[in-house]
Design an enzyme around this catalytic site. Structure first.
Site, PDB file in Angstrom:
ATOM      1  N   HIS A 188      15.555  -6.105  -8.715  1.00  0.00           N
ATOM      2  CA  HIS A 188      14.438  -5.365  -8.099  1.00  0.00           C
ATOM      3  C   HIS A 188      13.493  -4.847  -9.185  1.00  0.00           C
ATOM      4  O   HIS A 188      13.724  -3.790  -9.772  1.00  0.00           O
ATOM      5  CB  HIS A 188      15.000  -4.201  -7.262  1.00  0.00           C
ATOM      6  CG  HIS A 188      13.981  -3.525  -6.405  1.00  0.00           C
ATOM      7  ND1 HIS A 188      14.046  -3.516  -5.022  1.00  0.00           N
ATOM      8  CD2 HIS A 188      12.857  -2.830  -6.720  1.00  0.00           C
ATOM      9  CE1 HIS A 188      13.022  -2.831  -4.543  1.00  0.00           C
ATOM     10  NE2 HIS A 188      12.275  -2.401  -5.560  1.00  0.00           N
ATOM     11  N   HIS A 233       9.162  -4.901  -9.973  1.00  0.00           N
ATOM     12  CA  HIS A 233       7.798  -5.318  -9.605  1.00  0.00           C
ATOM     13  C   HIS A 233       7.083  -5.749 -10.883  1.00  0.00           C
ATOM     14  O   HIS A 233       6.987  -4.957 -11.835  1.00  0.00           O
ATOM     15  CB  HIS A 233       7.044  -4.166  -8.948  1.00  0.00           C
ATOM     16  CG  HIS A 233       7.685  -3.689  -7.676  1.00  0.00           C
ATOM     17  ND1 HIS A 233       7.256  -4.080  -6.430  1.00  0.00           N
ATOM     18  CD2 HIS A 233       8.748  -2.873  -7.467  1.00  0.00           C
ATOM     19  CE1 HIS A 233       8.028  -3.512  -5.502  1.00  0.00           C
ATOM     20  NE2 HIS A 233       8.938  -2.780  -6.115  1.00  0.00           N
ATOM     21  N   HIS A 275      11.663  -3.462   1.260  1.00  0.00           N
ATOM     22  CA  HIS A 275      11.856  -2.043   0.950  1.00  0.00           C
ATOM     23  C   HIS A 275      12.120  -1.297   2.255  1.00  0.00           C
ATOM     24  O   HIS A 275      11.343  -1.415   3.210  1.00  0.00           O
ATOM     25  CB  HIS A 275      10.613  -1.460   0.290  1.00  0.00           C
ATOM     26  CG  HIS A 275      10.417  -1.857  -1.143  1.00  0.00           C
ATOM     27  ND1 HIS A 275      10.297  -3.150  -1.546  1.00  0.00           N
ATOM     28  CD2 HIS A 275      10.333  -1.099  -2.272  1.00  0.00           C
ATOM     29  CE1 HIS A 275      10.133  -3.182  -2.860  1.00  0.00           C
ATOM     30  NE2 HIS A 275      10.156  -1.947  -3.333  1.00  0.00           N
ATOM     31  N   GLU A 298      13.893   4.092   1.598  1.00  0.00           N
ATOM     32  CA  GLU A 298      13.469   4.772   0.365  1.00  0.00           C
ATOM     33  C   GLU A 298      12.795   6.071   0.817  1.00  0.00           C
ATOM     34  O   GLU A 298      13.363   7.146   0.665  1.00  0.00           O
ATOM     35  CB  GLU A 298      12.508   3.888  -0.437  1.00  0.00           C
ATOM     36  CG  GLU A 298      12.011   4.522  -1.738  1.00  0.00           C
ATOM     37  CD  GLU A 298      10.883   3.723  -2.416  1.00  0.00           C
ATOM     38  OE1 GLU A 298      10.200   2.929  -1.742  1.00  0.00           O
ATOM     39  OE2 GLU A 298      10.669   3.939  -3.637  1.00  0.00           O
ATOM     40  N   ASP A 355      12.959  -0.982 -10.775  1.00  0.00           N
ATOM     41  CA  ASP A 355      11.779  -0.874  -9.897  1.00  0.00           C
ATOM     42  C   ASP A 355      10.472  -1.058 -10.678  1.00  0.00           C
ATOM     43  O   ASP A 355       9.907  -2.158 -10.679  1.00  0.00           O
ATOM     44  CB  ASP A 355      11.807   0.472  -9.167  1.00  0.00           C
ATOM     45  CG  ASP A 355      11.140   0.457  -7.802  1.00  0.00           C
ATOM     46  OD1 ASP A 355      10.747  -0.618  -7.355  1.00  0.00           O
ATOM     47  OD2 ASP A 355      11.014   1.538  -7.189  1.00  0.00           O
ATOM     48  N   ASP A 356       9.980  -0.008 -11.313  1.00  0.00           N
ATOM     49  CA  ASP A 356       8.718  -0.044 -12.084  1.00  0.00           C
ATOM     50  C   ASP A 356       8.964   0.759 -13.362  1.00  0.00           C
ATOM     51  O   ASP A 356       8.503   1.913 -13.474  1.00  0.00           O
ATOM     52  CB  ASP A 356       7.593   0.621 -11.274  1.00  0.00           C
ATOM     53  CG  ASP A 356       7.481   0.049  -9.864  1.00  0.00           C
ATOM     54  OD1 ASP A 356       6.948  -1.063  -9.727  1.00  0.00           O
ATOM     55  OD2 ASP A 356       7.959   0.708  -8.922  1.00  0.00           O
TER      56      ASP A 356
HETATM   57  N1  ADE Z   1       5.784  -0.967  -5.044  1.00  0.00           N
HETATM   58  C1  ADE Z   1       6.102  -0.734  -6.311  1.00  0.00           C
HETATM   59  N2  ADE Z   1       7.101   0.166  -6.406  1.00  0.00           N
HETATM   60  C2  ADE Z   1       7.404   0.522  -5.142  1.00  0.00           C
HETATM   61  C3  ADE Z   1       8.332   1.405  -4.556  1.00  0.00           C
HETATM   62  N3  ADE Z   1       9.185   2.124  -5.294  1.00  0.00           N
HETATM   63  N4  ADE Z   1       8.354   1.520  -3.221  1.00  0.00           N
HETATM   64  C4  ADE Z   1       7.518   0.808  -2.464  1.00  0.00           C
HETATM   65  N5  ADE Z   1       6.625  -0.043  -2.959  1.00  0.00           N
HETATM   66  C5  ADE Z   1       6.572  -0.189  -4.290  1.00  0.00           C
HETATM   67 ZN    ZN Z   2      10.398  -1.487  -5.393  1.00  0.00          ZN
END
Ligand code: ADE
Ligand code: ZN
Length: 321
Positions: free
Chosen positions: A10, A12, A187, A190, A268-269
């Site tokens: 996971h 992005h 997703h 969350e 994630d990011d």
């Molecule tokens: N796009 C990038 N990171 C995200 C996240 N944590 N939740 C939803 N969309 C995303």
């Molecule tokens: Zn994500």
């Protein structure tokens, strides 16, 4: 700390762009990015919706296929530095030529070339629609996914603001992707509660859930995830920084794992959340005492759930021997 390599399911692609990389591209193109970086040069935002805005503002400097090739290389070099040997990244045709099929093929060719420059990491792409852009754009994204399904594009997913639309509004796109043989993830759970996870299962028929951690609030749903073997792509650092949980000690990953839910660990990011795969593993060790047994278990779960071919899966699993 485990000696095992790591698998990340996971991530992005744009969200993994190092801030210095985005600044370099902005300088090269003469673009001024307002409201993206804080005084220390890192990404700056207030809450989840603001995070999505800053994320999209940063992507405006990613304009050409070559930019995405360079980005892919930069991101996978970071992954390799943290012992990752297999990465699946969310790729968004929205940011790669605006979901135009011909353009998407060119961007994807450049992404493939960028990935080939980092042979330490096996790379697969999950074509990803963005929920708050709506179901019509998602159909175009699904068309891109179907058109390019193959050795590199092996999955279809959805990110974005869980507060808008329902999972079921995107059923057509997920059905088309499934028909093309793509693995499915979305997703859910969350910012949305347990019902969003149930909707993802019932309406989109996904085998994996991005995050899914709020399933912890519903014992019947926990049992369902365990029984059906639905794999959660858990990103603890992201959840803490975005305020889903107050701190890592309050994060449910350990309880979910103990209840038999298949969990994996991702970032994630990473630069948005000040994290990386090493930091995630260290935090799990510190908070829950995770060691070799737990990391072997999440590695096996990730290898088994990866959207890859049988030969690659067998190679990934061979590291457990
Ligand atoms: N796009 C990038 N990171 C995200 C996240 N944590 N939740 C939803 N969309 C995303
Ligand atoms: Zn994500």
């Amino acid at each position: 700390m485990t000696k095992l390599p790591k698998i990340e399911l996971h991530l992005h692609l744009e969200g993994a762009a190092p801030p210095a990389f985005i600044r370099t591209l902005a300088d090269e193109k003469g673009i001024t990015l307002d409201g993206v970086f804080g005084p220390d040069g890192s990404y700056e935002y207030n809450d989840f919706e603001d995070f999505l805005k800053v994320y999209e503002a940063a992507t405006t400097v990613l304009q050409t296929p070559e930019d995405f090739g360079r980005l892919t290389q930069a991101v996978l070099e970071q992954s390799a530095a943290h012992g990752v040997i297999y990465t699946e990244a969310f790729l968004s045709p929205d940011f790669c030529g605006g979901r135009d099929l011909g353009a998407w093929r060119e961007y994807l060719a450049a992404i493939r070339e960028g990935a080939a420059r980092v042979p330490e990491v096996e790379f697969r792409g999950i074509v990803t629609c963005i929920r708050h852009f709506g179901p019509d754009k998602a159909r175009e994204t699904a068309a891109c996914a179907v058109d390019t399904a193959g050795d590199l594009i092996t999955g279809f997913g959805m990110g974005g603001n869980e507060g808008l639309y329902t999972q079921g509004d995107f059923a057509w796109s997920f059905a088309a992707a499934r028909e093309a043989g793509l693995g499915l993830t979305t997703h859910a759970g969350e910012f949305g509660g347990p019902q969003s996870v149930r909707d993802a299962l019932d309406d989109l028929h996904v085998s994996r859930i991005g995050h899914g951690v709020r399933a912890q609030e519903d014992p019947a749903l926990i049992r369902r995830l365990a029984e059906e073997g639905i794999v959660l792509e858990v990103c603890p650092g992201s959840n803490v920084v975005l305020g889903v949980y107050a701190n890592i000690d309050a994060h449910p990953i350990d309880k979910l794992k103990s209840a038999g839910v298949p969990v994996t660990v991702s970032t994630d990011d990473p630069p948005f959340f000040g994290t990386d795969m090493t930091a995630e593993y260290d935090a799990l060790t510190k908070a829950f005492g995770w060691g070799d047994a737990e990391f072997r278990s999440v590695y096996r779960t990730a290898a088994e759930a990866a959207f890859c071919d049988a030969t690659t899966r067998a190679r990934l699993l061979s590291y457990l021997e």
